[in-house]
Design a protein around this motif. Structure first.
Motif, short mmCIF file in Angstrom:
data_model
loop_
_atom_site.label_atom_id
_atom_site.label_comp_id
_atom_site.label_asym_id
_atom_site.label_seq_id
_atom_site.Cartn_x
_atom_site.Cartn_y
_atom_site.Cartn_z
N TRP A 437 0.83 -1.19 0.00
CA TRP A 437 0.00 0.00 0.00
C TRP A 437 0.87 1.25 0.00
O TRP A 437 2.03 1.24 0.44
CB TRP A 437 -0.85 0.05 1.26
N ILE A 438 0.28 2.35 -0.47
CA ILE A 438 0.83 3.69 -0.26
C ILE A 438 -0.31 4.57 0.23
O ILE A 438 -1.37 4.65 -0.41
CB ILE A 438 1.44 4.28 -1.55
N VAL A 439 -0.12 5.20 1.39
CA VAL A 439 -1.09 6.15 1.94
C VAL A 439 -0.34 7.41 2.32
O VAL A 439 0.62 7.35 3.10
CB VAL A 439 -1.82 5.57 3.17
N THR A 440 -0.72 8.53 1.75
CA THR A 440 -0.06 9.80 2.06
C THR A 440 -1.10 10.83 2.49
O THR A 440 -2.24 10.83 2.00
CB THR A 440 0.72 10.33 0.84
N ALA A 441 -0.67 11.70 3.39
CA ALA A 441 -1.57 12.75 3.88
C ALA A 441 -1.47 14.02 3.05
O ALA A 441 -2.38 14.85 3.05
CB ALA A 441 -1.26 13.06 5.34
N GLY A 461 -5.66 19.32 -8.11
CA GLY A 461 -5.98 19.89 -6.81
C GLY A 461 -6.20 18.85 -5.73
O GLY A 461 -6.96 19.08 -4.79
N MET A 462 -5.55 17.71 -5.82
CA MET A 462 -5.69 16.63 -4.85
C MET A 462 -4.55 16.68 -3.83
O MET A 462 -3.42 17.03 -4.17
CB MET A 462 -5.68 15.26 -5.56
N GLU A 463 -4.83 16.30 -2.58
CA GLU A 463 -3.81 16.28 -1.53
C GLU A 463 -3.52 14.87 -1.02
O GLU A 463 -2.38 14.47 -0.93
CB GLU A 463 -4.26 17.17 -0.35
N SER A 464 -4.56 14.13 -0.65
CA SER A 464 -4.37 12.80 -0.05
C SER A 464 -4.43 11.71 -1.12
O SER A 464 -5.17 11.82 -2.10
CB SER A 464 -5.44 12.52 1.01
N LEU A 465 -3.64 10.64 -0.88
CA LEU A 465 -3.60 9.53 -1.82
C LEU A 465 -3.62 8.21 -1.06
O LEU A 465 -2.97 8.05 -0.03
CB LEU A 465 -2.33 9.58 -2.68
N CYS A 482 -7.21 6.11 -4.80
CA CYS A 482 -8.20 7.11 -4.37
C CYS A 482 -7.45 8.40 -4.06
O CYS A 482 -6.38 8.37 -3.46
CB CYS A 482 -8.96 6.66 -3.14
N MET A 483 -8.04 9.51 -4.45
CA MET A 483 -7.47 10.82 -4.15
C MET A 483 -8.55 11.69 -3.52
O MET A 483 -9.72 11.60 -3.87
CB MET A 483 -6.93 11.50 -5.42
N ALA A 484 -8.12 12.54 -2.57
CA ALA A 484 -9.04 13.46 -1.91
C ALA A 484 -8.40 14.84 -1.87
O ALA A 484 -7.18 14.98 -1.74
CB ALA A 484 -9.37 12.97 -0.51
N ALA A 485 -9.24 15.86 -1.95
CA ALA A 485 -8.73 17.23 -1.92
C ALA A 485 -8.29 17.64 -0.53
O ALA A 485 -7.46 18.54 -0.38
CB ALA A 485 -9.81 18.18 -2.45
#
Length: 854
Positions: A437-441, A461-465, A482-485
């Motif tokens: 996995w890769i999870v970044t804030a 314009g995405m921040e989290s991955l 998945c990406m989140a702003a």
């Protein structure tokens, strides 16, 4: 004198009888431990000795004994255990009678107990069971020398036999009582397993039940911690209550503790005496706390160790192998109970997750089409993850990825728009390669490590991955991202649930891709089937390569050299020399023999359809293209393609063929999608390609690509030695086909056949022999020279008139068939060539049907 001796014997016998009577009367009414106490007391008194002792062996090796009764002059002494080494008892337990009239202490200086007892003399005999096993021994000692040992030893033997029987009976009663108690204990433990709902309550009940049958000061339960690859103490019981010894939470090294040994080896471990044997730091710690014996027992469920229970005692030699066997029965019950409790906890913890996972499986489990599957994935995953942009990346060749954005409208399926991007510098490629996995804030975490992903997230314009590998077996089929702003959107991911979701998605994706592959192979198989059906309709010219001439042998040696390689082969030779047969031989001797050999007669295909025939076309690519067609190169993928009469290819198709040879790729007519193939090319021609290059009708670069390994097929006129072999081969074939008995040809006919020039080569010879067999009336075939088409005007013209000979031969066949080319009675059938090939040769030789005047 004799009278005195006789009187002495009578007196000695009387004393012996009095001694026996006194001992028998003293022990007659008692059994068990009372018998042993009564025996030693009366034995010592009757023999006028200070000490009498009866013992039993304390270990299987018989290195130690413990007293069952110990009498001295003052009364009964406390029972003790002692080692036999260096004592007078060692020989007795070994099966001998021990007799020492005096100076006992000097004979056994290592035995300090003799000094304390002031023992001077000793006699002892072993106790035997009914089967002869030594159970212990009976000893009499005194603090003065013994003078009547010879008289007393038989008395000792008599009562040793009686004591052996009593000891054996006591052991049987104790074993029965112990067995009943242990069975009752197992029943109590079973009841506790049923009624106790928590692990601590269960362990306390087990501790109370065990205490009735096994002595212990500490009972400890340790369970396996897979993250630490160690054991962790979870609870303990027993009278030893110091909390600094084996506290709850302490980690036990699997390689440095008795519990770890039992866990790894799945066997009980008994340490009967920690004073003499300590092998691990855990045992040193136990010894420091006063423990002198312990037993560790593995908890095994379905062949897998899940933990260990350990019993410890402050007393030496508290546990035997028999105790370990009983405790293993207890451990097996505890293991099942602990496993059930853990399973119950897991089920309760996962109950909510299972509902969500069921929804995912329902949503994606019924789709085999990519668009429908990805739409269903999007609909269910959006409810599980906070996401503003998510999708799936699939690996392609050449270090590229194919991305699919999952953005349905109202959860309904819609066509996906795949995009291809380089894999280098992307987080998804790292996940594919490492299966992690890769999870970044924040996207800043990706700037240096994954610059390509950082650029995409910055642009969007995405921040989290969050990127999750989709694993099936040993392969990673893709990556769900998945990406989140918002920053830190994935700090509290339900990772256990998402891992299960990822497995479900991976399985669905695997099924989808497998379905696509099956569909692709089905279409390819259908296309190959159509091609093979067409091939079945084609009459093969030869079944074997026949000949022994030097020219043919040299050619076949070259075939053997080039066949195992991947080299492109150019076969050159006159019409009818067997170029196609050589191509088939090369293919059959190559590593590609299990894949198709696809044949294309370039001269027989109309110029406007050559490209479609070779490379295929899409539906609607041109007028009449009602459905997609798979080209011959695509059919030959993994195999070989034979391009016969390659010199007839149009100039624009020559360019595309050159690209296939160089790059291994092409596009179907009407498509922009590049297809890659792995095809070996064998080309053939009856023209001089060098001359064609000079006059501009054939590309020089294509010529050099095709002629990597040229093969020149000799004409039949240069292989006269092979003509008799070929004649007999064709005679046999056509005789069998026509059901005639043919033995051979006449000598004169054979000479004519050998001396004929054969402008049509082997194909012409085949046709001549077939006609001869058709009209033959005798077993010996005789040929008329008219069948050979001999013309005196051509006999001496040499090689320069070959085209004229061919033109004349074709004209003769056309005249016989009234210019009918096709059909079983047409000129092509008579000449043994394809109708398209005949038309091509007619065009080249300038042969046209004469126009009749009306």
């Amino acid at each position: 004198m004799a009278i005195e001796t006789g009187a002495g014997l009578i007196s000695e016998r009387a004393r012996t009888e009095d001694t026996l009577r006194a001992i028998v009367e003293g022990t007659a009414g008692v059994t068990g431990s009372d018998f042993f106490r009564s025996l030693v007391r009366h034995l010592a008194q009757a023999l006028q000795a200070r000490y009498a002792i009866i013992t039993e062996c304390a270990d299987e090796a018989k290195t130690q004994v413990r007293t069952l009764a110990f009498w001295n002059a003052e009364g009964f002494a406390e029972d003790v255990s002692f080692f036999l080494r260096g004592t007078p008892c060692e020989k007795v337990i070994a099966g001998e009678v021990g007799c020492y009239r005096e100076r006992l202490q000097s004979l056994f200086p290592e035995d300090k107990v003799l000094v304390a007892l002031k023992a001077e003399s000793y006699m002892g005999v072993p106790l035997h069971s009914s089967s002869g096993e030594i159970l212990g021994h009976l000893v009499v000692m005194d603090d003065k020398p013994m003078s009547a040992i010879d008289r007393d030893i038989p008395i000792l033997r008599i009562f040793a036999a009686r004591a052996g029987v009593e000891l054996e009976r006591n052991r049987a009663e104790d074993a029965l009582k112990k067995s009943e108690e242990r069975l009752r204990t197992l029943l109590d433990i079973n009841n506790a397993i049923v009624t106790k709902l928590t692990r601590d309550e269960l362990f306390e009940a087990i501790s109370e039940a065990l205490a009735r049958v096994i002595c212990f000061d500490r009972l400890t339960l340790s369970l396996h911690d897979p993250e630490l690859t160690a054991l962790r103490i979870v609870t303990y019981a027993g009278p030893y209550r110091r909390d600094d010894y084996t506290p709850i939470g302490r980690v036990l090294d699997l390689r440095d503790s008795p519990a770890g040994w039992a866990f790894l080896n799945q066997k009980p471990l008994v340490r009967p005496d920690l004073e003499s044997e300590r092998r691990t730091s855990s045992e040193e710690r136990a010894y420091g706390h006063g423990f002198r014996s312990l037993c560790a027992l593995p908890l095994i469920v379905r062949g897998k160790s899940i933990g260990v229970i350990t019993v410890g005692s402050l007393t030496r030699f508290q546990y035997t192998q028999e105790d370990a066997e009983f405790l293993m029965e207890v451990a097996n019950q505890i293991a099942i109970a602990i496993d059930n409790m853990q399973s119950y906890d897991d089920l309760r913890r996962l109950s909510g997750e299972l509902g969500a996972l069921l929804d995912v499986n329902r949503a994606i489990g019924r789709h085999l089409e990519r668009d429908a599957l990805f739409g269903a994935m999007a609909g269910c995953l959006q409810g599980l993850l906070q996401t503003d942009r998510f999708g799936i990346e699939l690996p392609l060749g050449d270090d590229k990825l194919q991305g699919h954005l999952l953005t349905p409208r109202g959860g309904s399926a819609q066509p996906t728009e795949p995009h291809v991007l380089p894999a280098a510098g992307t987080a998804c490629d790292w996940v594919l390669q490492n299966r992690e996995w890769i999870v970044t804030a924040s996207r800043e975490e990706l700037r240096e490590r994954f610059p390509a992903t950082f650029q995409v997230m910055s642009r969007e314009g995405m921040e989290s991955l969050c990127a999750i590998p989709l694993l099936t077996g040993e392969s990673c089929r893709g990556v769900l991202f998945c990406m989140a702003a918002a920053e830190g959107a994935y700090r509290d991911l339900p990772q256990a649930l998402l891992e299960k979701v990822a497995v479900a998605v991976a399985v669905a994706l695997d099924d989808c891709l497998a379905h696509e592959e099956v569909r692709r192979l089905r279409d390819r198989l259908a296309a190959e089937n159509v091609y093979l059906q067409e091939e079945i309709k084609t009459e093969y010219n030869f079944e074997e390569i026949i000949g022994r001439s030097a020219a043919l042998k040299q050619l076949l040696r070259k075939v053997e050299q080039v066949a195992p390689t991947e080299a492109t082969v150019l076969i050159q030779g006159e019409t009818g020399t067997g170029k196609e047969l050589l191509a088939r031989a090369i293919h059959n001797l190559s590593p590609r023999k299990d894949r198709p050999l696809v044949k294309v007669n370039c001269g027989a295909i109309p110029a406007g359809l050559v490209e479609s025939e070779l490379f295929g076309h899409e539906r609607g690519a041109f007028t009449g293209a009602l459905q997609r067609r798979t080209g011959r190169f695509e059919l030959a993928d993994g195999g070989t393609i034979f391009l016969d009469e390659v010199s007839e290819l149009p100039a624009d198709v020559q360019v595309k063929l050159l690209r296939v040879l160089q790059e291994g790729e092409f596009e179907r007519v009407g498509s922009s999608q590049t297809l890659k193939v792995d095809v070996r090319v064998i080309a053939a021609t009856n023209r001089d390609l060098k001359e064609a290059v000079k006059n501009g009708s054939f590309r020089s670069d294509l010529f050099y690509r095709l002629s990597v390994f040229p093969l020149e097929v000799p004409p039949l006129r240069d292989r006269k030695i092979d003509i008799p072999l070929l004649v007999n081969f064709f005679l046999s074939r056509f005789a069998k086909k026509l059901g005639k008995e043919i033995q051979g040809v006449s000598q004169r006919s054979m000479e004519s056949l050998v001396n004929y020039g054969w402008p049509g080569n082997i194909r012409e010879l085949q046709n001549v022999i077939e006609r001869a067999v058709v009209i033959a009336e005798d077993p010996i075939v005789r040929l008329d020279e008219s069948m050979l088409g001999l013309d005196t005007s051509l006999k001496n013209e040499g090689l320069e008139a070959l085209e004229d000979v061919e033109r004349a031969h074709i004209l003769r066949a056309l005249a016989e068939t009234n210019w009918v080319v096709h059909g079983s009675q047409g000129a092509a059938s008579i000449l043994g060539i394809n109708p398209s090939t005949l038309r091509s040769r007619m065009q080249k030789l300038g042969i046209k049907k004469p126009i009749r005047s009306h």
